[in-house]
Design an enzyme around this catalytic site. Structure first.
Site, mmCIF file in Angstrom:
data_model
loop_
_atom_site.group_PDB
_atom_site.id
_atom_site.type_symbol
_atom_site.label_atom_id
_atom_site.label_comp_id
_atom_site.label_asym_id
_atom_site.label_seq_id
_atom_site.Cartn_x
_atom_site.Cartn_y
_atom_site.Cartn_z
ATOM 1 C CG ASP A 156 -39.633 12.847 48.811
ATOM 2 O OD1 ASP A 156 -39.006 11.962 48.183
ATOM 3 O OD2 ASP A 156 -39.891 12.768 50.037
ATOM 4 C CG HIS A 157 -42.247 9.576 48.122
ATOM 5 N ND1 HIS A 157 -42.041 8.245 47.822
ATOM 6 C CD2 HIS A 157 -41.414 9.851 49.160
ATOM 7 C CE1 HIS A 157 -41.139 7.742 48.647
ATOM 8 N NE2 HIS A 157 -40.722 8.697 49.461
ATOM 9 C CB THR A 203 -39.943 11.267 60.976
ATOM 10 O OG1 THR A 203 -40.707 10.907 59.826
ATOM 11 C CG2 THR A 203 -40.775 11.028 62.218
ATOM 12 C CG HIS A 223 -41.328 6.917 54.249
ATOM 13 N ND1 HIS A 223 -41.880 6.261 53.191
ATOM 14 C CD2 HIS A 223 -40.276 7.580 53.747
ATOM 15 C CE1 HIS A 223 -41.201 6.530 52.090
ATOM 16 N NE2 HIS A 223 -40.215 7.328 52.406
ATOM 17 N N GLY A 260 -36.555 7.064 54.425
ATOM 18 C CA GLY A 260 -36.804 6.691 55.818
ATOM 19 C C GLY A 260 -35.540 6.837 56.648
HETATM 20 P P1 13P Z 1 -38.320 9.889 57.428
HETATM 21 O O1 13P Z 1 -39.417 10.863 57.661
HETATM 22 O O2 13P Z 1 -38.599 8.549 57.995
HETATM 23 O O3 13P Z 1 -36.986 10.412 57.843
HETATM 24 O O4 13P Z 1 -38.248 9.643 55.845
HETATM 25 C C1 13P Z 1 -38.245 10.733 54.957
HETATM 26 C C2 13P Z 1 -38.294 10.254 53.552
HETATM 27 O O5 13P Z 1 -37.843 9.180 53.237
HETATM 28 C C3 13P Z 1 -38.911 11.141 52.547
HETATM 29 O O6 13P Z 1 -38.901 10.600 51.279
#
Ligand code: 13P
Length: 277
Positions: A83-84, A232, A179, A208
Site C-alpha cells: 500500500d502507498h 484506523t 486517511h 480512508g
Molecule cells: P483509514 O486508516 O482512514 O481507514 O485509511 C486506510 C487507507 O486508506 C490505507 O491506504
C-alpha cells in the site's frame, strides 16, 4: 488461498460489492482480518503500507512473510498488497517476496512524473505477474484538516487518461475521504465519483475507509467502488479494548483482547462492503 487483485476485484464486480482491504501492522491484525473474512466467507486483501515501516511499526521483510503464509492457508481468497509505495525499489522488495499486487503512490507528484513512475511500476509488476493500483488526485494525510481541499480531488478526465495510458489494474481516486480520524462527518463528492466511473473502465478504490457511514459505503459501492482501504478504526477498536481492560500486566492477554476487537470491527466492515447488512 493466495489470490490476485484482479481475481478479487472481478469477484467484487460480478457481485456489485466491495472488498475490504486492511493494513496489517502486526501479526494480530493479520489473524483478525483473515478470521473475519473466513467467517463472512468473503475474499479480503491484506496490505502493508511503506509508511508503516518508516514509522518503525513492522518491516516489510518480516510482516510480508507472515501475510503471505497466512494468506496461503486461508479458506477464502486473500490478496497480499503493498500500500502507498512511493519508491520503486521498495515495491520491488514486495514483488520479490511474492506480493500479488502493489500500489505506486505518485499522487503528490506532478501528473507527468506520476505517469512516468506508475508506468515503470506496471512494467516491473508485469514481470512478476502482479497487479498495480495507482492514484490520481490526492487523499489527505492522517489528522489533516477534515475533508480534502477540492483542488486535491480526482479530475475525471485526467483519471480516464491516466488509467488508459498507464495500464494499471485499479485506480485510487480522491472525492472527500481522508486517511485517519475524522473530526467531523466526511462529505463525499458523489457526482464526481459517478463521473469518474462513467469514464474509467477499471475497478475504483476508496482510501480512508474508516469513519465513513454505512449509508455512504453503500452509496459509493453502488457508484462503482470495488476496493475499500480500511485501517484506523480497526486499530482504534483494538486500542480501546486494551484500554478498557483492568489487568494490563501481560502483553499476551492484551494481544488476545485486541485481536478479538479488531476482528469484530473488520467483520462489520466486510459485511457492509459485501452488501450483507
Ligand atoms: P483509514 O486508516 O482512514 O481507514 O485509511 C486506510 C487507507 O486508506 C490505507 O491506504
Amino acid at each position: 488461498m493466495l489470490a490476485s487483485l484482479t481475481e478479487i476485484l472481478n469477484y467484487a464486480d460480478a457481485k456489485s460489492c466491495a472488498i475490504g482491504s486492511f493494513n496489517t501492522t502486526g501479526m494480530e491484525c493479520v489473524e483478525a482480518v483473515i478470521a473475519a473474512a473466513e467467517e463472512a466467507n468473503m475474499p479480503v486483501i491484506l496490505m502493508h503500507a511503506q509508511v508503516h515501516e518508516e514509522m518503525g511499526l513492522c518491516k516489510l521483510d518480516h510482516i510480508g512473510r507472515v501475510m503471505l503464509a497466512l494468506a496461503d492457508t486461508a479458506k477464502v481468497p486473500v490478496g497480499v498488497h503493498l500500500d502507498h509505495g512511493t519508491d520503486l525499489a521498495y515495491l520491488k522488495k514486495a514483488l520479490d517476496l511474492g506480493f500479488t499486487s502493489i500500489m505506486f503512490d505518485g499522487s503528490t507528484l506532478p501528473y507527468k512524473e506520476n505517469f512516468a513512475l506508475t508506468s515503470l511500476a506496471v512494467e516491473m509488476a508485469a514481470r512478476y505477474g502482479a497487479d498495480v493500483e495507482a492514484e490520481i488526485g490526492s487523499m489527505g494525510e492522517r489528522d489533516a484538516v477534515d475533508g480534502n481541499p477540492e483542488s486535491a480531488y480526482t479530475d475525471p478526465d485526467a483519471a480516464k487518461l491516466f488509467a488508459e495510458t498507464t495500464g494499471i489494474d485499479a485506480l485510487a481516486c480522491s472525492f472527500g475521504t481522508v486517511h485517519g480520524i475524522y473530526f467531523k462527518e466526511p462529505k463525499l463528492d458523489f457526482p464526481r465519483l459517478e463521473k469518474i466511473k462513467s469514464l474509467v473502465d477499471i475497478p475504483l478504490v476508496m482510501h480512508g475507509g474508516s469513519g465513513v457511514s454505512d449509508e455512504d459505503y453503500r452509496r459509493v459501492i453502488s457508484l462503482g467502488i470495488r476496493k475499500i482501504n480500511y485501517y484506523t478504526y480497526m486499530a482504534k477498536a483494538g486500542g480501546s479494548a486494551v484500554a478498557a481492560r483492568e489487568d494490563k500486566t501481560y502483553f499476551h492477554d492484551l494481544a488476545v483482547e485486541a485481536t478479538a476487537a479488531m476482528k469484530a470491527n473488520a467483520a462489520h466492515a466486510i459485511e457492509i462492503f459485501a452488501g450483507k447488512q
